[in-house]
Structure formats: C-alpha cells, structure tokens
Design a protein around this motif. Structure first.
Motif, PDB file in Angstrom:
ATOM      1  N   LEU A  29      -2.748  -1.121   1.095  1.00 33.54           N
ATOM      2  CA  LEU A  29      -3.328  -1.311   2.412  1.00 33.54           C
ATOM      3  C   LEU A  29      -4.567  -0.430   2.570  1.00 33.54           C
ATOM      4  O   LEU A  29      -5.615  -0.876   3.056  1.00 33.54           O
ATOM      5  CB  LEU A  29      -2.284  -0.956   3.473  1.00 33.54           C
ATOM      6  N   ALA A  30      -4.438   0.819   2.125  1.00 34.80           N
ATOM      7  CA  ALA A  30      -5.566   1.746   2.230  1.00 34.80           C
ATOM      8  C   ALA A  30      -6.759   1.236   1.426  1.00 34.80           C
ATOM      9  O   ALA A  30      -7.902   1.301   1.875  1.00 34.80           O
ATOM     10  CB  ALA A  30      -5.148   3.128   1.739  1.00 34.80           C
ATOM     11  N   LEU A  31      -6.477   0.692   0.238  1.00 37.17           N
ATOM     12  CA  LEU A  31      -7.557   0.186  -0.609  1.00 37.17           C
ATOM     13  C   LEU A  31      -8.291  -0.972   0.054  1.00 37.17           C
ATOM     14  O   LEU A  31      -9.527  -1.009   0.076  1.00 37.17           O
ATOM     15  CB  LEU A  31      -6.993  -0.251  -1.969  1.00 37.17           C
ATOM     16  N   VAL A  32      -7.537  -1.904   0.611  1.00 39.07           N
ATOM     17  CA  VAL A  32      -8.164  -3.064   1.254  1.00 39.07           C
ATOM     18  C   VAL A  32      -9.007  -2.608   2.447  1.00 39.07           C
ATOM     19  O   VAL A  32     -10.140  -3.054   2.628  1.00 39.07           O
ATOM     20  CB  VAL A  32      -7.091  -4.086   1.695  1.00 39.07           C
ATOM     21  N   GLN A 144      -8.078  -6.366  12.020  1.00 45.72           N
ATOM     22  CA  GLN A 144      -7.853  -7.810  12.000  1.00 45.72           C
ATOM     23  C   GLN A 144      -7.875  -8.343  10.574  1.00 45.72           C
ATOM     24  O   GLN A 144      -7.070  -9.185  10.189  1.00 45.72           O
ATOM     25  CB  GLN A 144      -8.919  -8.547  12.835  1.00 45.72           C
ATOM     26  N   PHE A 145      -8.824  -7.839   9.792  1.00 47.40           N
ATOM     27  CA  PHE A 145      -8.922  -8.299   8.412  1.00 47.40           C
ATOM     28  C   PHE A 145      -7.643  -7.958   7.640  1.00 47.40           C
ATOM     29  O   PHE A 145      -7.110  -8.798   6.911  1.00 47.40           O
ATOM     30  CB  PHE A 145     -10.133  -7.671   7.715  1.00 47.40           C
ATOM     31  N   CYS A 146      -7.152  -6.742   7.808  1.00 49.81           N
ATOM     32  CA  CYS A 146      -5.947  -6.333   7.078  1.00 49.81           C
ATOM     33  C   CYS A 146      -4.742  -7.166   7.493  1.00 49.81           C
ATOM     34  O   CYS A 146      -3.932  -7.558   6.649  1.00 49.81           O
ATOM     35  CB  CYS A 146      -5.660  -4.847   7.304  1.00 49.81           C
ATOM     36  N   VAL A 147      -4.640  -7.450   8.783  1.00 53.10           N
ATOM     37  CA  VAL A 147      -3.530  -8.285   9.258  1.00 53.10           C
ATOM     38  C   VAL A 147      -3.620  -9.668   8.615  1.00 53.10           C
ATOM     39  O   VAL A 147      -2.637 -10.195   8.089  1.00 53.10           O
ATOM     40  CB  VAL A 147      -3.570  -8.404  10.800  1.00 53.10           C
ATOM     41  N   TRP A 148      -4.834 -10.241   8.633  1.00 55.05           N
ATOM     42  CA  TRP A 148      -5.042 -11.562   8.047  1.00 55.05           C
ATOM     43  C   TRP A 148      -4.756 -11.552   6.546  1.00 55.05           C
ATOM     44  O   TRP A 148      -4.144 -12.459   6.004  1.00 55.05           O
ATOM     45  CB  TRP A 148      -6.490 -11.990   8.311  1.00 55.05           C
ATOM     46  N   PHE A 149      -5.206 -10.478   5.890  1.00 50.82           N
ATOM     47  CA  PHE A 149      -5.079 -10.410   4.439  1.00 50.82           C
ATOM     48  C   PHE A 149      -3.618 -10.333   4.011  1.00 50.82           C
ATOM     49  O   PHE A 149      -3.169 -11.061   3.130  1.00 50.82           O
ATOM     50  CB  PHE A 149      -5.849  -9.190   3.916  1.00 50.82           C
ATOM     51  N   PHE A 150      -2.850  -9.458   4.664  1.00 51.63           N
ATOM     52  CA  PHE A 150      -1.480  -9.229   4.199  1.00 51.63           C
ATOM     53  C   PHE A 150      -0.481 -10.239   4.757  1.00 51.63           C
ATOM     54  O   PHE A 150       0.659 -10.282   4.321  1.00 51.63           O
ATOM     55  CB  PHE A 150      -1.038  -7.805   4.528  1.00 51.63           C
ATOM     56  N   ARG A 151      -0.909 -11.056   5.743  1.00 55.70           N
ATOM     57  CA  ARG A 151       0.016 -12.021   6.308  1.00 55.70           C
ATOM     58  C   ARG A 151       0.435 -13.051   5.251  1.00 55.70           C
ATOM     59  O   ARG A 151       1.605 -13.365   5.107  1.00 55.70           O
ATOM     60  CB  ARG A 151      -0.637 -12.727   7.500  1.00 55.70           C
TER      61      ARG A 151
ATOM     62  N   ALA B  34     -10.917  -9.365  -5.186  1.00 54.79           N
ATOM     63  CA  ALA B  34     -11.731  -9.084  -6.375  1.00 54.79           C
ATOM     64  C   ALA B  34     -13.185  -8.846  -5.980  1.00 54.79           C
ATOM     65  O   ALA B  34     -13.851  -7.938  -6.497  1.00 54.79           O
ATOM     66  CB  ALA B  34     -11.642 -10.251  -7.354  1.00 54.79           C
ATOM     67  N   PHE B  35     -13.662  -9.644  -5.036  1.00 49.74           N
ATOM     68  CA  PHE B  35     -15.022  -9.484  -4.519  1.00 49.74           C
ATOM     69  C   PHE B  35     -15.224  -8.082  -3.968  1.00 49.74           C
ATOM     70  O   PHE B  35     -16.199  -7.397  -4.283  1.00 49.74           O
ATOM     71  CB  PHE B  35     -15.250 -10.533  -3.412  1.00 49.74           C
ATOM     72  N   LEU B  36     -14.270  -7.625  -3.165  1.00 47.62           N
ATOM     73  CA  LEU B  36     -14.393  -6.311  -2.519  1.00 47.62           C
ATOM     74  C   LEU B  36     -14.385  -5.181  -3.543  1.00 47.62           C
ATOM     75  O   LEU B  36     -15.161  -4.228  -3.450  1.00 47.62           O
ATOM     76  CB  LEU B  36     -13.256  -6.114  -1.512  1.00 47.62           C
ATOM     77  N   ILE B  37     -13.488  -5.295  -4.524  1.00 45.13           N
ATOM     78  CA  ILE B  37     -13.426  -4.236  -5.539  1.00 45.13           C
ATOM     79  C   ILE B  37     -14.745  -4.192  -6.306  1.00 45.13           C
ATOM     80  O   ILE B  37     -15.325  -3.130  -6.529  1.00 45.13           O
ATOM     81  CB  ILE B  37     -12.257  -4.479  -6.523  1.00 45.13           C
ATOM     82  N   CYS B  38     -15.235  -5.390  -6.674  1.00 45.21           N
ATOM     83  CA  CYS B  38     -16.442  -5.454  -7.500  1.00 45.21           C
ATOM     84  C   CYS B  38     -17.658  -4.888  -6.778  1.00 45.21           C
ATOM     85  O   CYS B  38     -18.461  -4.169  -7.375  1.00 45.21           O
ATOM     86  CB  CYS B  38     -16.688  -6.902  -7.913  1.00 45.21           C
ATOM     87  N   GLN B  39     -17.798  -5.179  -5.463  1.00 45.32           N
ATOM     88  CA  GLN B  39     -19.009  -4.737  -4.780  1.00 45.32           C
ATOM     89  C   GLN B  39     -19.111  -3.203  -4.722  1.00 45.32           C
ATOM     90  O   GLN B  39     -20.206  -2.657  -4.713  1.00 45.32           O
ATOM     91  CB  GLN B  39     -19.148  -5.371  -3.403  1.00 45.32           C
ATOM     92  N   ALA B  40     -17.959  -2.521  -4.672  1.00 44.58           N
ATOM     93  CA  ALA B  40     -18.014  -1.053  -4.647  1.00 44.58           C
ATOM     94  C   ALA B  40     -18.667  -0.529  -5.925  1.00 44.58           C
ATOM     95  O   ALA B  40     -19.456   0.408  -5.899  1.00 44.58           O
ATOM     96  CB  ALA B  40     -16.607  -0.468  -4.489  1.00 44.58           C
TER      97      ALA B  40
END
Lengths: 158, 164
Positions: A29-32, A144-151, B34-40
């Motif tokens: 979660l922290a990474l995302v 919002q993005f994290c909620v959408w992503f992990f749902r 993958a997009f997010l990891i790559c852009q960093a």
C-alpha cells in the motif's frame, strides 16, 4: 556549508527514517501511494515552476532541474505513504476530516518558515493557502486511487 | 505548428489509444503499477544523465522548469514497460530474457528514430547501446519489484482492510 544544505541533509535523513514506521504488512500500500504521488508532484511541480508561481533557489540537480527534486521525488511521496497506511478507515467522517487537516497543516507550517527564513523555497505568485489546498486535493486523489487500485487487484489475482 | 510538437502530440494520442485497446480489463491495474514503478526510475536516471551532460532535450514541454522531456520518459517508456510486464510469457528464464531484449530493442529503435528525425532527444556523450543497457536494467528491476508485489495474495489482506 550553508544552512540550506544542512536543512536538505536533515530532511533526507528524517524522511528515510520515516520509512521505518510503515508497518511491514502494508508495504505494498505504501509503495502504491508513494509512486502515485510521485506522478502527481512531478507534473504539478513542473507546472508551478514553469508559470513562475514558486521558485527553489537552492536545490538538488540545480543545473538541469528548476523544480524541487527533494520535495517532489522523496519527501512528499513518503509522507503520503504514511498518510495512507495510517488512514483511519473505520472512524467517523469528522475524524477523517481532522486527519486530513492535521497532515495538510503539518506540511504547510514548516513550508511557511522555510519560505520566510531560507532560500530553499520562494513564493512568487503563491500563498500558503494554495499550498494547503493543493495538499488536501492531492491527498484525497491518492486515497481514492489506492481504494480503486486495491478494490479489484485482489479479486483479479484469483 | 512545429514538427517537434506534432510528434509529441502524436505520441500522446498513440499511447492513450494503445492503452485503451490493448489492455485487458483485468490487467489494467497491473499495467498501471508497472508504469508507476518504471517512471520513478526513468525520472532519476534522466536527471543523472542530464546532470553529467550525456543527453539533452532541446525541445521540451516545460523549457523553463526543467531540462527533462516528460512525454517519452514519463509517459511512453513507462507505458511500454507496462505492456512488457502484462504480456510477459510464463516461460523459462531464457525465453523471458529474449522477450525482454525484444521489448528493449523496440524502445531503443523508437528512441533512435526520435533523436534522428526530431530535436526532442539529442545524444551528446552517449550512444544507443547505453540506452539499451539502461532500459534493460530499469525494466528488469521493475519486473522484480512487480513480481514481489504479487508474490502472495494473502499478503494483500492488510491493504484490503485499510482501503475498503
């Protein structure tokens, strides 16, 4: 060494130390949250410098980048990770709102002092309340993005 | 309008079109991760390359804010990385390496074409094989982090609790 560089080193150390308070089971979660926030700050950071709203006289990679690498690449994304992993999901709306207020204020107040007393940041056509508002909006977007992503991501793994 | 800007806009349109048509619905989030990891990584490597005068972007979107080029390094290449990840065959390591090399070669070919025919990218003390090696590393590291992320679905329970 000038005081600005000392502050930058201090901020880097503090931010890296912050990473250790993130619970082990919420690393993903922290990474995302961290990466998503990077994309937002990269774009907004470039826009505010391009349109002469804020300048960062002392900065890393000063030759090639007029935006603040430290704040946009590391500091704000890490704080956003902390914000997301400790988000009070089961509390009342008022409590959540207070949580947002606390984070935005805790980031805005040091920035006002840095603006006033150092060359790390300079408001040109900008005010502290714009900082506060953009922080609020970007924290909300990340949440919002994290909620959408992990749902759906766990459903898709079946 | 100037030719360079037409290319930039074309890249955005093609990129968005590719994303919409070639992303299976159930893999959309995987591609985005993958997009997010790559852009960093592209962000960091870009700043280093620019700082040591190895590469230059004469025409760019935010000329006074930065010397970086946003369209390729924060949109197109991370997007290609996303496609690389979601279409990777579940095969032996050797096959996966061949597949990775093919993806990187495509990327480098695009990069060379852009640097040859436009003013968007300019190699100073640099050559295409450095681009090849750099993106090989970036894609491989992205893949490793991605595989770690999806290693076990039980590990996602804590994340589900806090976001749902």
């Amino acid at each position: 060494m000038i005081v600005e560089w000392k502050i930058l080193i201090f901020v880097w150390t503090l931010t890296v130390a912050l990473l250790f308070i993130i619970p082990k089971d919420k690393k993903r979660l922290a990474l995302v949250a961290f990466l998503f926030k990077q994309v937002i700050t990269l774009l907004i950071g470039l826009v505010v410098v391009e349109f002469n709203l804020i300048s960062y006289p002392v900065r890393l990679f000063s030759e090639v980048n007029r935006a603040s690498f430290t704040y946009e690449f590391l500091v704000y994304p890490v704080i956003c990770s902390v914000f997301i992993v400790f988000y009070p999901n089961y509390r009342s709306y008022l409590y959540k709102l207070g949580y947002y207020f606390a984070f935005c204020t805790a980031l805005t107040v040091p920035e006002i002092f840095l603006e006033k007393y150092t060359d790390l940041i300079n408001y040109i056509h900008w005010s502290w309340y714009w900082t506060w508002i953009t922080l609020f909006i970007t924290f909300m977007l990340s949440r919002q993005f994290c909620v959408w992503f992990f749902r759906d991501i766990s459903k898709n793994m079946e | 309008m100037e030719f360079n800007y037409i290319i930039l806009i074309t890249i955005w349109i093609i990129g968005v079109a590719l994303f919409i048509t070639f992303t299976p619905k159930h893999k959309k989030r995987r591609l985005i991760l993958a997009f997010l990891i790559c852009q960093a990584f592209t962000w960091l490597s870009d700043l280093l390359l620019l700082n040591f005068n190895l590469i230059a972007f004469p025409v760019r979107e935010f000329p006074s804010a930065t010397d970086m080029l946003v369209t390729t390094d924060y949109f197109l290449y991370p997007l290609l990385c996303g496609f690389y990840i979601i279409y990777e065959p579940e095969q032996r390591l050797f096959v996966r390496f061949i597949y990775l090399s093919a993806c990187i070669s495509t990327l480098v070919f695009i990069d060379i074409m852009i640097s040859k025919f436009t003013d968007l990218i300019e190699y100073l003390n640099y050559d295409w094989y450095w681009t090849w090696l750099l993106f090989l590393c970036i894609f491989a590291i992205t893949n490793i982090i991605y595989q770690w992320f999806f290693r076990s679905k039980l590990l996602l329970e804590a994340e589900k609790r806090i976001t749902q």
